[in-house]
Scaffold this active site. Sequence first.
Site, PDB file in Angstrom:
ATOM      1  N   LYS A  55     -16.930 -19.853  23.155  1.00  0.00           N
ATOM      2  CA  LYS A  55     -16.778 -21.057  22.335  1.00  0.00           C
ATOM      3  C   LYS A  55     -15.970 -20.796  21.064  1.00  0.00           C
ATOM      4  O   LYS A  55     -15.479 -21.732  20.439  1.00  0.00           O
ATOM      5  CB  LYS A  55     -18.151 -21.628  21.993  1.00  0.00           C
ATOM      6  CG  LYS A  55     -18.767 -22.309  23.163  1.00  0.00           C
ATOM      7  CD  LYS A  55     -17.902 -23.481  23.605  1.00  0.00           C
ATOM      8  CE  LYS A  55     -18.372 -24.058  24.900  1.00  0.00           C
ATOM      9  NZ  LYS A  55     -17.475 -25.115  25.390  1.00  0.00           N
TER      10      LYS A  55
HETATM   11  N1  PMP Z   1     -22.191 -20.571  29.143  1.00  0.00           N
HETATM   12  C1  PMP Z   1     -22.435 -20.575  27.833  1.00  0.00           C
HETATM   13  C2  PMP Z   1     -23.437 -19.612  27.290  1.00  0.00           C
HETATM   14  C3  PMP Z   1     -21.769 -21.474  27.002  1.00  0.00           C
HETATM   15  O1  PMP Z   1     -22.026 -21.491  25.685  1.00  0.00           O
HETATM   16  C4  PMP Z   1     -20.848 -22.368  27.576  1.00  0.00           C
HETATM   17  C5  PMP Z   1     -20.160 -23.355  26.722  1.00  0.00           C
HETATM   18  N2  PMP Z   1     -21.041 -24.414  26.308  1.00  0.00           N
HETATM   19  C6  PMP Z   1     -20.618 -22.334  28.943  1.00  0.00           C
HETATM   20  C7  PMP Z   1     -21.306 -21.417  29.697  1.00  0.00           C
HETATM   21  C8  PMP Z   1     -19.666 -23.266  29.637  1.00  0.00           C
HETATM   22  O2  PMP Z   1     -18.326 -23.205  29.209  1.00  0.00           O
HETATM   23  P1  PMP Z   1     -17.439 -24.520  29.200  1.00  0.00           P
HETATM   24  O3  PMP Z   1     -18.041 -25.460  28.195  1.00  0.00           O
HETATM   25  O4  PMP Z   1     -16.071 -24.099  28.814  1.00  0.00           O
HETATM   26  O5  PMP Z   1     -17.494 -25.118  30.567  1.00  0.00           O
END
Ligand code: PMP
Length: 349
Positions: A55
């Site tokens: 993030k």
């Molecule tokens: N796993 C974790 C621990 C995350 O913080 C996030 C992002 N919210 C994700 C997976 C998923 O990534 P994305 O939002 O880019 O799909």
Amino acid sequence: MRWMPDEFSDLVAVVDDVTGLVGRTPLVRLKRVTRGAPAAVLVKVEAANPAGSSKDRAALSMVRAAEASGDLKPGGVIFEGSSGNTGIALAMIGAALGYQVVVVVPDRSSQEKLGLLRAYGARVVITPALLPADHPDQVRALAARLAAQTPGGWYAGQYDNPANIDAHYSTTGPEIWAQTGGRVTHLVAGIGTGGTLTGAGRYLREVSGDRVQVVGADPESSVYGGGSGRPHLVEATGRFVHPDTGTDVWPRSYDPSVATTVRQVPDRASITMTRALAREEGLLLGASGGLAVAAAVALAHTLGPDDVVVAIAPDSGRSYLSKYFDDDWVSSRGFGPETGQVPAAALVS
Ligand code: PMP
């Protein structure tokens, strides 16, 4: 005396501020949890980002885009609704670049996460977790409203913000292509906002002339992979249907046409793999990383020796010691690796 011994010649000496450390994360080859699989599985360790997750990329990209468009001005205040990594990333970036940060969090967020936000100097606003998506005090709605009411306020809005996808299109994807020398054949990523899969996946498909297969890894109950929408145990990934309203909108940050397939991964497989990665590979990752790796290892068993599968691990297991790594927590849910001898990859459909 030489200033720069040869083995350190590729080391960046000094960055201007901590945001200069976002991205350029390592790929680690798995050795033991892949036993018997012909293809290589490499893990992109996003915990190496300065605030600890993928993030950091999305947050920095959203802030830079808002600065460029004039939506975020010097002295401005950044707002986001987030229970986890996005809020923490914005708090880090705000501290480094001189913006106040206000994060609206659901009331079930862990003390560790609230502690991290406050450690970076962010203000934390707590709202009930189980409000319908159209309720004015719902996490994201409240963050957007507070931003609109605050002079200089800017709402990041990761689910609607195209800069979330751009971050992964312009960094995560190209890094994987460069790090594998163009040999990557499969990308496996969980889907939260969908920004990682959409951005990195789109880049890798384009640059490879559609040779790279993009695989979404989704908790088996999540709606992305066609599940029922009932809640699941892997934090920050997948999407479930609100128990009261029963409806859910797919976020603009996820383009379903980028994934060639979405594999459903049972919580048991994700959590078993998360624990195995720590014990057998020395990789302490969050369960959304375990989810992606479980799907990647299952896939690697079906591929050949020239195939290279890259799995994204969005964050570190340190944030989840009292959950996935706690023996009582897992055994009370019936699936510590100690309670069954089935390899996690064998559990993936
Ligand atoms: N796993 C974790 C621990 C995350 O913080 C996030 C992002 N919210 C994700 C997976 C998923 O990534 P994305 O939002 O880019 O799909």
